[in-house]
Write a protein that holds these residues in place. Structure first.
Motif, PDB file in Angstrom:
ATOM      1  N   LEU A   1      10.021  27.920  69.345  1.00  0.00           N
ATOM      2  CA  LEU A   1      11.072  26.902  69.391  1.00  0.00           C
ATOM      3  C   LEU A   1      11.272  26.211  68.049  1.00  0.00           C
ATOM      4  CD1 LEU A   1      10.319  25.333  72.891  1.00  0.00           C
ATOM      5  CD2 LEU A   1      12.198  26.871  72.274  1.00  0.00           C
ATOM      6  N   ASP A   2      10.254  26.242  67.189  1.00  0.00           N
ATOM      7  CA  ASP A   2      10.420  25.667  65.851  1.00  0.00           C
ATOM      8  C   ASP A   2      11.399  26.487  65.024  1.00  0.00           C
ATOM      9  OD1 ASP A   2       8.687  23.575  66.325  1.00  0.00           O
ATOM     10  OD2 ASP A   2       6.927  24.666  65.594  1.00  0.00           O
ATOM     11  N   LEU A   3      11.470  27.784  65.296  1.00  0.00           N
ATOM     12  CA  LEU A   3      12.447  28.622  64.623  1.00  0.00           C
ATOM     13  C   LEU A   3      13.845  28.364  65.172  1.00  0.00           C
ATOM     14  CD1 LEU A   3      13.369  31.041  62.846  1.00  0.00           C
ATOM     15  CD2 LEU A   3      12.739  32.541  64.756  1.00  0.00           C
ATOM     16  N   VAL A   4      13.951  28.210  66.481  1.00  0.00           N
ATOM     17  CA  VAL A   4      15.251  28.022  67.120  1.00  0.00           C
ATOM     18  C   VAL A   4      15.857  26.675  66.742  1.00  0.00           C
ATOM     19  CG1 VAL A   4      16.503  28.002  69.297  1.00  0.00           C
ATOM     20  CG2 VAL A   4      14.502  29.478  69.037  1.00  0.00           C
ATOM     21  N   PHE A   5      15.044  25.623  66.834  1.00  0.00           N
ATOM     22  CA  PHE A   5      15.509  24.269  66.521  1.00  0.00           C
ATOM     23  C   PHE A   5      14.532  23.603  65.556  1.00  0.00           C
ATOM     24  CE2 PHE A   5      17.450  24.971  70.758  1.00  0.00           C
ATOM     25  CZ  PHE A   5      18.770  24.788  70.401  1.00  0.00           C
ATOM     26  N   PRO A   6      14.686  23.884  64.270  1.00  0.00           N
ATOM     27  CA  PRO A   6      13.787  23.308  63.272  1.00  0.00           C
ATOM     28  C   PRO A   6      13.786  21.777  63.320  1.00  0.00           C
ATOM     29  CG  PRO A   6      15.184  24.998  62.302  1.00  0.00           C
ATOM     30  CD  PRO A   6      15.713  24.751  63.670  1.00  0.00           C
ATOM     31  N   ASN A   7      12.615  21.193  63.194  1.00  0.00           N
ATOM     32  CA  ASN A   7      12.420  19.737  63.125  1.00  0.00           C
ATOM     33  C   ASN A   7      12.699  19.008  64.439  1.00  0.00           C
ATOM     34  OD1 ASN A   7      11.869  19.945  60.294  1.00  0.00           O
ATOM     35  ND2 ASN A   7      14.074  20.017  59.906  1.00  0.00           N
TER      36      ASN A   7
END
Length: 416
Positions: free
Chosen positions: A398-404
């Motif tokens: 999910l960090d790749l999908v929605f960074p930060n």
């Protein structure tokens, strides 16, 4: 019609448009069709309501006294709403949604939106489609990254893994993973309306494809060829919706009808995208009748038709709607509403825990409003989309999908 490599790349080699003739070179340059598709794989359908839909008149907080004080002529009265839970009710033009809600297939997230407070349509849409609110430098879309984050055998991927209905690949699906834009499945092809396949756009594309050393263009051409062959083999011109379904005869109705065609054709579609515009109701918005009511009727009846058309296949589908921001809690002097903040998202699917309005309700008293004028956002839209991507596509990172965004399973609303 002259075609330059620069112009072709700008439009996107996979932004395919309708044409009456299939150039002969397509049949000579295709890759082998994928013989195995993930026939039982979950599918994610994303809908964008462009123009900022008025969530307060879509899912009405009819127990809020201040709602009626702030909207003296456009509010939906308590006896007019389609009651959901004693606190919220659907706009009467969403009658087609009520059975889906009652059956537990449709969930609603209220007071949902972006943490960025921009009131610019362009910026807000860009932030939601990129999945990085407040950051303009992001080059790709969240749904493209969601497919990259999925654990999938590359051998199962087809040219139709990511598809959008329209003349160009939307911001949401742009990125390193190839995506296809289809304007009309019956005339799905490359280039313009040149009757002679040896002239015009077709020959220009063939020449560029044959001569280019650019690996991105070359790979895109291969995906294009494969896509044309696969879709033509599905015989889209003779598609008949199931269960006696008749879609609204509108652009949006046609888009969802074509998505149903693609999903049923076993082409390996995992993610599909469509738009419906004209939600910017600054003037003459109306209440139970009028501009917004007409849009809601088309919106709900199209989605309900799609659900019924898919039949048992609907069990593998998750459909999510989004809009860039809501509208002001108070009506303006021209019987409309202006750009706001918090809004409503719909989630429909076979595994959806529907029949419920999710999210923390912030209230509509003057002191509870965002900047004294809008519904306050209490649920980040990325929580909803992140859960849908995780549960439906299997997007683990999910960090790749929605960074930060710092999304975790523990933060899900457990809708899907």
């Amino acid at each position: 019609m002259a075609v330059t490599r620069r112009g072709f790349m700008k439009g996107g080699a996979l932004a395919l448009v309708g044409t009456s003739a299939i150039p002969s070179f397509l049949t000579r340059s295709v890759l082998a069709e994928a013989t195995t598709a993930a026939t039982n794989h979950k599918k994610l359908v994303v809908l964008f309501q462009r123009g900022a839909a008025d969530g307060l008149n879509i899912v009405v907080p009819y127990r809020e006294k201040n709602y009626y004080a702030m909207r003296p002529t456009i509010a939906i009265k308590p006896n007019e709403v389609l009651d959901l839970d004693g606190q919220f009710g659907l706009h009467p033009s969403l009658a087609a949604f009520k059975p889906l809600y009652d059956q537990g297939h449709l969930a609603i997230v209220h007071a949902c939106g972006s943490p960025d407070t921009t009131r610019s349509h362009f910026d807000a849409q860009d932030y939601m489609e990129s999945g990085t609110p407040g950051l303009k430098s992001t080059q790709d879309g969240w749904l493209n990254r969601a497919l990259q984050a999925e654990r999938m055998d590359p051998k199962l991927a087809t040219a139709f893994r990511a598809v959008a209905l329209g003349t160009q690949v939307p911001r949401t699906l742009q990125g390193t993973l190839p995506a296809i834009a289809i304007n009309n499945v019956q005339d799905f092809s490359v280039g313009g309306r040149a009757a002679n396949p040896n002239t015009g756009v077709s020959s220009a594309f063939q020449q560029m494809y044959a001569q280019t050393a650019d690996t991105m263009l070359h790979g895109t051409g291969q995906e294009t060829f494969e896509a044309v062959k696969m879709l033509k083999s599905a015989d889209p011109a003779h598609y008949q919706p199931a269960n006696g379904v008749v879609y609204p005869n509108t652009s949006f109705g046609n888009s969802l009808k074509q998505i149903a065609q693609l999903l049923k054709a076993n082409l390996g579609v995992e993610a599909a995208f469509a738009d419906i515009g004209d939600w910017d109701t600054h003037q003459a918005q109306g209440s139970t009748n009028g501009r917004l009511a007409n849009r809601l009727k088309e919106f709900s009846e199209t989605i309900a038709a799609f659900w019924k058309d898919m039949g048992q296949g609907a069990e593998n589908i998750t459909l999510v709607s989004m809009s860039e921001f809501g509208r002001t809690a108070r009506q303006n002097g021209t019987g409309g509403t202006d750009h706001g903040h918090g809004n409503v998202m719909f989630v429909l699917g076979g595994t959806v825990r529907g029949g419920k309005v999710y999210g923390k309700w912030p209230g509509l008293e003057n002191e509870q409003l965002n900047e004294g004028r809008d519904l306050t956002v209490t649920t980040d839209f990325r929580q909803v989309l992140g859960e849908a991507a995780y549960r439906t596509l299997g997007s683990q990172n999910l960090d790749l999908v929605f960074p930060n965004a710092k999304l975790t399973k523990n933060g899900f609303l457990n809708i899907v």
